[in-house]
Every structure is written in C-alpha cells, then in structure tokens.
Design a protein around this motif. Structure first.
Motif, PDB file in Angstrom:
ATOM      1  N   GLN A 142     -70.581  85.799 146.674  1.00  0.00           N
ATOM      2  CA  GLN A 142     -70.052  86.637 147.756  1.00  0.00           C
ATOM      3  C   GLN A 142     -68.676  87.217 147.411  1.00  0.00           C
ATOM      4  O   GLN A 142     -68.241  88.177 148.039  1.00  0.00           O
ATOM      5  N   PHE A 143     -68.006  86.618 146.421  1.00  0.00           N
ATOM      6  CA  PHE A 143     -66.657  87.049 146.067  1.00  0.00           C
ATOM      7  C   PHE A 143     -66.691  87.888 144.787  1.00  0.00           C
ATOM      8  O   PHE A 143     -67.110  87.406 143.729  1.00  0.00           O
ATOM      9  N   VAL A 167     -79.147  89.640 142.371  1.00  0.00           N
ATOM     10  CA  VAL A 167     -78.034  89.818 143.310  1.00  0.00           C
ATOM     11  C   VAL A 167     -77.017  90.803 142.756  1.00  0.00           C
ATOM     12  O   VAL A 167     -76.555  91.710 143.465  1.00  0.00           O
ATOM     13  N   TYR A 168     -76.669  90.661 141.472  1.00  0.00           N
ATOM     14  CA  TYR A 168     -75.670  91.554 140.891  1.00  0.00           C
ATOM     15  C   TYR A 168     -76.214  92.963 140.681  1.00  0.00           C
ATOM     16  O   TYR A 168     -75.448  93.936 140.748  1.00  0.00           O
ATOM     17  N   ALA A 169     -77.504  93.073 140.468  1.00  0.00           N
ATOM     18  CA  ALA A 169     -78.101  94.406 140.392  1.00  0.00           C
ATOM     19  C   ALA A 169     -77.973  95.116 141.737  1.00  0.00           C
ATOM     20  O   ALA A 169     -77.659  96.316 141.802  1.00  0.00           O
ATOM     21  N   LYS A 170     -78.198  94.372 142.800  1.00  0.00           N
ATOM     22  CA  LYS A 170     -78.060  94.957 144.134  1.00  0.00           C
ATOM     23  C   LYS A 170     -76.605  95.300 144.427  1.00  0.00           C
ATOM     24  O   LYS A 170     -76.313  96.352 145.024  1.00  0.00           O
ATOM     25  N   LYS A 171     -75.683  94.440 143.993  1.00  0.00           N
ATOM     26  CA  LYS A 171     -74.263  94.706 144.227  1.00  0.00           C
ATOM     27  C   LYS A 171     -73.789  95.950 143.481  1.00  0.00           C
ATOM     28  O   LYS A 171     -72.998  96.740 143.999  1.00  0.00           O
ATOM     29  N   ASP A 183     -74.535  76.861 146.895  1.00  0.00           N
ATOM     30  CA  ASP A 183     -73.428  77.045 145.952  1.00  0.00           C
ATOM     31  C   ASP A 183     -73.403  78.423 145.302  1.00  0.00           C
ATOM     32  O   ASP A 183     -72.340  79.044 145.208  1.00  0.00           O
ATOM     33  N   LEU A 184     -74.538  78.916 144.840  1.00  0.00           N
ATOM     34  CA  LEU A 184     -74.542  80.247 144.219  1.00  0.00           C
ATOM     35  C   LEU A 184     -74.155  81.330 145.222  1.00  0.00           C
ATOM     36  O   LEU A 184     -73.275  82.158 144.934  1.00  0.00           O
ATOM     37  N   PRO A 185     -74.764  81.360 146.432  1.00  0.00           N
ATOM     38  CA  PRO A 185     -74.312  82.351 147.412  1.00  0.00           C
ATOM     39  C   PRO A 185     -72.843  82.188 147.786  1.00  0.00           C
ATOM     40  O   PRO A 185     -72.167  83.175 148.093  1.00  0.00           O
ATOM     41  N   GLY A 186     -72.357  80.938 147.766  1.00  0.00           N
ATOM     42  CA  GLY A 186     -70.957  80.713 148.087  1.00  0.00           C
ATOM     43  C   GLY A 186     -70.011  81.338 147.089  1.00  0.00           C
ATOM     44  O   GLY A 186     -68.869  81.667 147.433  1.00  0.00           O
ATOM     45  N   ILE A 187     -70.476  81.533 145.862  1.00  0.00           N
ATOM     46  CA  ILE A 187     -69.636  82.120 144.818  1.00  0.00           C
ATOM     47  C   ILE A 187     -69.880  83.606 144.656  1.00  0.00           C
ATOM     48  O   ILE A 187     -68.933  84.396 144.548  1.00  0.00           O
ATOM     49  N   GLN A 247     -65.048  77.154 151.658  1.00  0.00           N
ATOM     50  CA  GLN A 247     -64.857  76.114 150.651  1.00  0.00           C
ATOM     51  C   GLN A 247     -64.896  76.669 149.229  1.00  0.00           C
ATOM     52  O   GLN A 247     -64.041  76.338 148.399  1.00  0.00           O
ATOM     53  N   HIS A 248     -65.867  77.527 148.929  1.00  0.00           N
ATOM     54  CA  HIS A 248     -65.936  78.115 147.595  1.00  0.00           C
ATOM     55  C   HIS A 248     -64.787  79.111 147.382  1.00  0.00           C
ATOM     56  O   HIS A 248     -64.209  79.172 146.296  1.00  0.00           O
ATOM     57  N   GLY A 249     -64.460  79.853 148.417  1.00  0.00           N
ATOM     58  CA  GLY A 249     -63.356  80.803 148.304  1.00  0.00           C
ATOM     59  C   GLY A 249     -62.027  80.113 148.079  1.00  0.00           C
ATOM     60  O   GLY A 249     -61.192  80.571 147.293  1.00  0.00           O
ATOM     61  N   ASN A 250     -61.828  78.985 148.749  1.00  0.00           N
ATOM     62  CA  ASN A 250     -60.605  78.216 148.541  1.00  0.00           C
ATOM     63  C   ASN A 250     -60.511  77.720 147.110  1.00  0.00           C
ATOM     64  O   ASN A 250     -59.441  77.737 146.495  1.00  0.00           O
ATOM     65  N   TRP A 251     -61.644  77.281 146.559  1.00  0.00           N
ATOM     66  CA  TRP A 251     -61.676  76.844 145.159  1.00  0.00           C
ATOM     67  C   TRP A 251     -61.256  77.981 144.229  1.00  0.00           C
ATOM     68  O   TRP A 251     -60.413  77.793 143.346  1.00  0.00           O
ATOM     69  N   LEU A 252     -61.813  79.152 144.433  1.00  0.00           N
ATOM     70  CA  LEU A 252     -61.467  80.291 143.582  1.00  0.00           C
ATOM     71  C   LEU A 252     -59.993  80.665 143.735  1.00  0.00           C
ATOM     72  O   LEU A 252     -59.308  80.968 142.747  1.00  0.00           O
TER      73      LEU A 252
END
Length: 458
Positions: free
Chosen positions: A62-63, A89-93, A56-60, A387-392
């Motif tokens: 990524q966007f 993850v956000y530090a790397k981004k 779930d966390l990686p699914g979100i 699935q997560h992208g569709n939710w967003l």
C-alpha cells in the motif's frame, strides 16, 4: 545496503524531527517521489502463505515508498503464486506489465541479496526466531509476525541478537496501531478506572482433530526444511498446510510448531494488556492454571483452559477462552473493555467483537470513561496509524518502532509461562529478570527445546 546512506540522510532532514518526537507518521509518496529507486525500501517476503497474502503483503504494497522485490517459500507452488500476486498488484499500480519479483526457495539466498533492505517474516511460529536472527545478522531490518518465538529461550536469544545488531525489528502486534487499544491503555494508565487491580483476557479457540495418517510429501515442497529445528515426523497435510489454497493451516494446532491460541492470539492481547498495565518489559511473578488437552487426533494444542497470574505490583491476570474475546481492565472506580472490530484475515477465528460497541471496540462501566480526553500533561502513548507503515517510517528514521523486539518477547514469554502452567497444573513462581522459575527444575526444562541440526542457532 543499497541506497541506505542517501535515504537515511534525506529522512533525517525531512521527517526525522517528527519521528523523534515519538509520533511517527506515514510519509506520503509525494515526499519521496513516485517510486524513486534511490529512496525506496526494497523488501523481501519470507513465507508467502495465508497471513502473508492476506495481511503482510497488502500492508507493505500500500506504500509507494516500499517495493516488494522478492519472495521466498519452501513450497515451489507458493513461490510462483506469491510472485504472480505481487507482480499483478504492481502492474495495476503502474498501469503496465510488471515482472520485478524474484523467487527463492532458500531464505539464506534471499538474505544474501544486497539489494534487499528489509524482510517481512510470515513463516510458521517455530521458524520465527531463527529466521529473524539470521536476517538481522545479514543487515536486514525485519517485520516479524507474532509470536516472537517458539520458546522463551529462543525469544531471549532473538531479542539480544536484534539489539546487538542495531537493526529495526517490528513485531506484528498490529493492535498497537489500532486506536481503541492505544486509547484503552491511556485511559487505564491515567487512572480513569481508578487503581488497576485485575485484568481478564479472552481468547478464541481451535478445535481438536486432524488426521495423522502419513502421506507422500508434495513435489516441490522442502518438508525437512519446513520442520526446521523441530523433530522429524511423517508428513501429513493436517500437520502442515493445505496443498491447494490458503485456508487456516493445521500446524497452528500442533504443539510441535506452536502453543495454540495462548500465543496465537494471546501474544496480541497480552501485549495490549501489558501496555495498559505498564508492564511491557517484565512479566508475572506467579502463575498457575488448568487446561484440557485432546486425547485423540493429530492436533494437540490446548482446548478449554483457565490460567492465573500475579504481577509484582499486585495486579492479577486471568486468561481463558470462556471470557469475551478481548481485554477487560478492572480498577477501583470501574472497568474498561477493549476488543477488535475486524478480523486480520478472512480465516482468522474469533475476529468479531463479543462485547462493547461494534463501531469502537470499547465498553466501560461508565460511558463517561469513553469520552474522556487525555490531557497534554497526562501519559500519552506512542501513536501509530499503521503497523507496517510505522515499520517503514522507522527504517528511514532509525527510531524505535511501536512494537520493538523486547516488548514482543515479553508478551510472548508471558503467554508461554501460562502455557507451561497449563501443563504442570501447579502454582509456580517466576523471576522476570532472570527469566527462570524459582526452585522448579521441571518447569525450567520447558523454557527451551532441543534443536534438530542443521536448523539451529549458530
């Protein structure tokens, strides 16, 4: 909610038309601006264990149009581990130090944060419905791991609450966003195997065992809240989750917290079967079956089983662990089999396909079925690439997601009907409109469970 009006007005003019057409597409970060705060969906994660970290966390994250800004868990160690994971993850981004994730131990406090627009709920099964109801009542949109509920009564309460709230709730039935499952459903719905007559669903299994010896509750873990509405029982690690690491937890194998693989994977496969059967808003009218249950050890979910169902249109369904993992549709002109080609998480059992070409997850009685093109005048089902992208996307557009709450409830309730049949061992008649068994008080008593205060629906 913070920035909700401006974000929705923006989307209405930029991408709303595409979504309204029934084919939402993931909006690239270039549309909204790189991490633009006024256009970003702020997400809180409730439950940050195995399925959250691995799926779930990686699914979100990524966007770029979403930002996970808070985590909540009843384990203090998991709160800190979740914060460290997401901050990293956000530090790397961003290419710079990041410390923007807030930790909570009480999900009500997370829900009270007005800056959080939406939540992803990755808790054990017995917490799903009550946390989701509290979330939509707090004005949050929700991504809810399947199965939708612990009982059929809870699932109905959840679906009604979500629909009354007007919030967007996506069930984590990600097979709907995998191309082979949509294509299989379209082929069946458009008659490529003739008139549908029968469906077989194969599920993986869980072992018996588990040590019931009571143990001290780990420091920093709110075990009473973790038990929630279920009865008070002694703590032991095999009943809950590993104290270190994020391997497959023992609660998945305890009927106090779930029904076993009949809902664990059954919620996925029954949902996909209903998609092809065009029975997404109903359920069977008859059900019966048998199952073996462990006679020793802590883990007491079903073992070897075979259940049967009949739908109002005459289509029959069998579910068993002896069938290949996936869904096989039988029609008057042939058959079609669909399965996964990958695991959801590294510790998810049965992720490898057991039939059909590994590259596609599809097999058929006639290879020509698998090259058939669905024409523009034929039934074309809701398309989602993620699935997560569709939710967003649907949070922005306010359109229905690919896995709305009522469809998730119906898939889950069908699995729970089969589970009740395992326990009764008799043929039962089900009214899918009233959601009651006919002339069977003993079976109807299994549609709900007593809820332990204060962890009850209010």
């Amino acid at each position: 909610m913070t920035n909700g009006i401006s974000r929705r007005q923006f989307v209405k003019t930029s991408v709303g038309a595409a979504v309204a057409a029934g084919f939402p597409t993931i909006v690239p970060s270039s549309v909204f601006g790189e991490m633009a705060p006024s256009k970003r969906i702020n997400v809180g994660a409730i439950g940050v264990g195995r399925i959250s970290r691995g799926h779930d966390l990686p699914g979100i994250w990524q966007f770029d149009g979403a930002r996970i800004m808070a985590v909540c868990d009843l384990s203090a160690d998991r709160v800190e581990a979740g914060k460290a994971l997401i901050n990293g993850v956000y530090a790397k981004k961003t290419g710079k130090a990041y410390d923007g994730v807030t930790g909570y131990h009480n999900y009500h406090e997370l829900l009270a944060n007005k800056d959080i627009d939406a939540v992803v709920i990755s808790t054990p099964d017995h917490q799903h419905a009550i946390v989701a109801v509290d979330a939509v009542r707090a004005g949050k949109d929700v991504y809810l791991q399947k199965p939708a509920s612990l009982t059929i009564a809870e699932g109905r309460y959840l679906s009604d609450a979500v629909q009354a709230s007007g919030r967007i709730l996506q069930i984590g039935s990600q097979q709907r966003s995998w191309v082979q499952f949509r294509y299989a459903a379209e082929l069946v719905r458009n008659g490529r195997i003739g008139e549908l007559k029968h469906v077989e669903i194969g599920l993986p299994g869980d072992p018996a065992g588990g040590d019931p010896t009571p143990m001290p509750v780990p420091a920093g873990f709110n075990y009473d809240a973790w038990l929630g509405s279920t009865p008070e029982v002694p703590y032991t690690v095999d009943r809950v989750m590993p104290q270190k690491g994020f391997d497959r937890p023992g609660w998945l194998r305890c009927e106090q917290f779930g029904a076993g693989m009949i809902t664990g994977w059954g919620a996925h496969h029954v949902d996909s079967a209903h998609w092809g059967m065009d029975t997404e808003y109903t359920g069977p009218v008859e059900v019966w079956g048998t199952a073996e249950f462990p006679k020793s050890g802590l883990w007491d979910v079903h073992g070897k089983f075979l259940t049967h169902a009949v739908y109002a249109n005459g289509v029959t369904m069998d579910i068993s662990g002896d069938f290949p993992n996936g869904i096989k549709f039988y029609g008057t002109k042939g058959w079609l089999f669909v399965t996964r080609t990958e695991q959801t998480t590294p510790t998810d059992p049965g992720g490898k396909p057991t039939g059909g070409p590994k590259a596609t997850g599809l097999d058929a009685s006639d290879p020509k079925i698998l090259t058939s093109v669905i024409g523009p005048d034929e039934i074309q089902l809701y398309k989602s690439a993620d699935q997560h992208g569709n939710w967003l996307d649907c949070i922005r557009s306010r359109q229905a997601p690919i896995s709305p709450v009522e469809k998730g409830h119906r898939a889950c309730s069908t699995c729970l009907i089969h589970h009740i049949a395992m326990h009764t061992g008799r043929r039962m008649h089900w009214d899918p409109v009233k959601e009651r068994f006919l002339k069977d008080d003993a079976a109807n008593a299994m549609l709900s469970r007593p809820q332990r205060a204060p962890y009850t629906f209010s």
